[in-house]
Design a protein around this motif. Sequence first.
Motif: not given
Length: 104
Positions: A5-10
């Motif tokens: 999964r692509k990590r989503k930036s907070r």
Amino acid sequence: MARRRKRKSRRRQEGRRILENVPQFSIECGEDKPVTAARKFIHSEGILPPALLLVKRNEHTTDRYFWAEKGLFGAQYVEENHFLFPSLRLSDEVPESMVVTRAR
């Protein structure tokens, strides 16, 4: 193999949430480049910042721009660096009627 999964930036997610509260305008670029079409639209309509412009390049591609006091920026840059834009801080503040204070 399993896909990662692509990590989503907070920080970017927060910027996207803030940009949802900004007025949006959708246009088509026609013969002009997308940035030129956005600038012409801003000038002709007299749009005041902050505003989000969605410029349709063709049936598959839409470019997003943010109109700020400082100029025209790519929306992705603004999502990642929303704290640099004072006009977004004003729209992100919670109204005083929503603030809960507790007596000690």
